[in-house]
Design a protein around this motif. Sequence first.
Motif, PDB file in Angstrom:
ATOM      1  N   ARG A  25       0.767  -1.200  -0.033  1.00  0.00           N
ATOM      2  CA  ARG A  25      -0.053  -0.155   0.054  1.00  0.00           C
ATOM      3  C   ARG A  25       0.693   1.302  -0.056  1.00  0.00           C
ATOM      4  N   GLU A  26       2.134   1.277   0.742  1.00  0.00           N
ATOM      5  CA  GLU A  26       2.619   2.509   0.931  1.00  0.00           C
ATOM      6  C   GLU A  26       3.771   2.796  -0.116  1.00  0.00           C
ATOM      7  N   THR A  27       3.835   1.752  -0.914  1.00  0.00           N
ATOM      8  CA  THR A  27       5.046   1.516  -1.962  1.00  0.00           C
ATOM      9  C   THR A  27       4.638   1.657  -3.169  1.00  0.00           C
ATOM     10  N   PHE A  28       4.452   0.611  -3.728  1.00  0.00           N
ATOM     11  CA  PHE A  28       4.101   0.288  -5.156  1.00  0.00           C
ATOM     12  C   PHE A  28       2.556   0.783  -5.331  1.00  0.00           C
ATOM     13  N   ILE A  29       1.658   0.295  -4.741  1.00  0.00           N
ATOM     14  CA  ILE A  29       0.259   0.775  -4.832  1.00  0.00           C
ATOM     15  C   ILE A  29       0.243   2.202  -4.706  1.00  0.00           C
ATOM     16  N   CYS A  30       0.632   2.803  -3.938  1.00  0.00           N
ATOM     17  CA  CYS A  30       0.676   4.392  -4.084  1.00  0.00           C
ATOM     18  C   CYS A  30       1.067   5.023  -5.194  1.00  0.00           C
TER      19      CYS A  30
END
Length: 163
Positions: A25-30
Amino acid sequence: MASTWSPRRRWKYDVFLSFRGEDTRETFICHLYHALTAKGIITFIDDESLERGSTIGPSLFTAIQDSSIALVVLSKNFASSSWCLDELSKIIQCKVERRQIVIPIFYKVSPSDVRYQNGSFQLRTVEVREHEEVYGDKDQLKVWSDALRRVSHLSGYDSRKYG
């Protein structure tokens, strides 16, 4: 006189993002979400305010059904979540019944581990056993296993091949 007719939008969302929040969530998806929306692509991403529980909520089932494309980000802990596995099962159902486009993204995992359910994709985890005990649903394991196998056979992206 020129016609202002435009075709009725068939889908509410262009893209539904399916992912394991704690992994991505806080890396790739963001980054992916912001890139998609910056291009004007209407993207559904679950919200922290959605009610969490052991089974997927009806609002997420509806969002999946109302999406033209599902991007499934398969990460290390994806299969440890009954929520993610339920989402994936619904996405595979929509692929068959609604001709939804499904694109897997293998995020730092091997597609063969997903296909053959090795490593973190083994479905005999504590979480899965607890789900079976709580809900008494022994057939669910077969549904999840089939969904993982099916998504692994789709053409997608392997993040280990990109920088």
